[in-house]
Design a protein around this motif. Structure first.
Motif: not given
Length: 60
Positions: A18, A1, A4-5, A15, A12, A26
């Motif tokens: 997904k 996470i 990804m961020n 994410i 958020y 998140v």
């Protein structure tokens, strides 16, 4: 996470969609990740100073 961020630039909500989890999850996982990062560096203030100085474009 966190990756990804911060590295992929996903928000958020993106994410959460997904990974099929809630935005609150998140947020919670991001908070936990930052707590663990801070904890692991709590005695390494110079490393943090150097890291954040480099990230913000400050020269040493």
């Amino acid at each position: 996470i966190l990756i990804m961020n911060k590295m992929e630039g996903l928000k958020y909500k993106e994410i959460a969609d997904k990974l099929d989890i809630s935005v609150k999850t998140v947020e919670s996982q991001m908070r936990i990740a930052f707590q663990k990062i801070r904890e692991s560096f709590k005695n390494e203030e110079i490393i943090l100073w150097m890291l954040f100085g480099r990230l913000s474009g400050c020269s040493l």
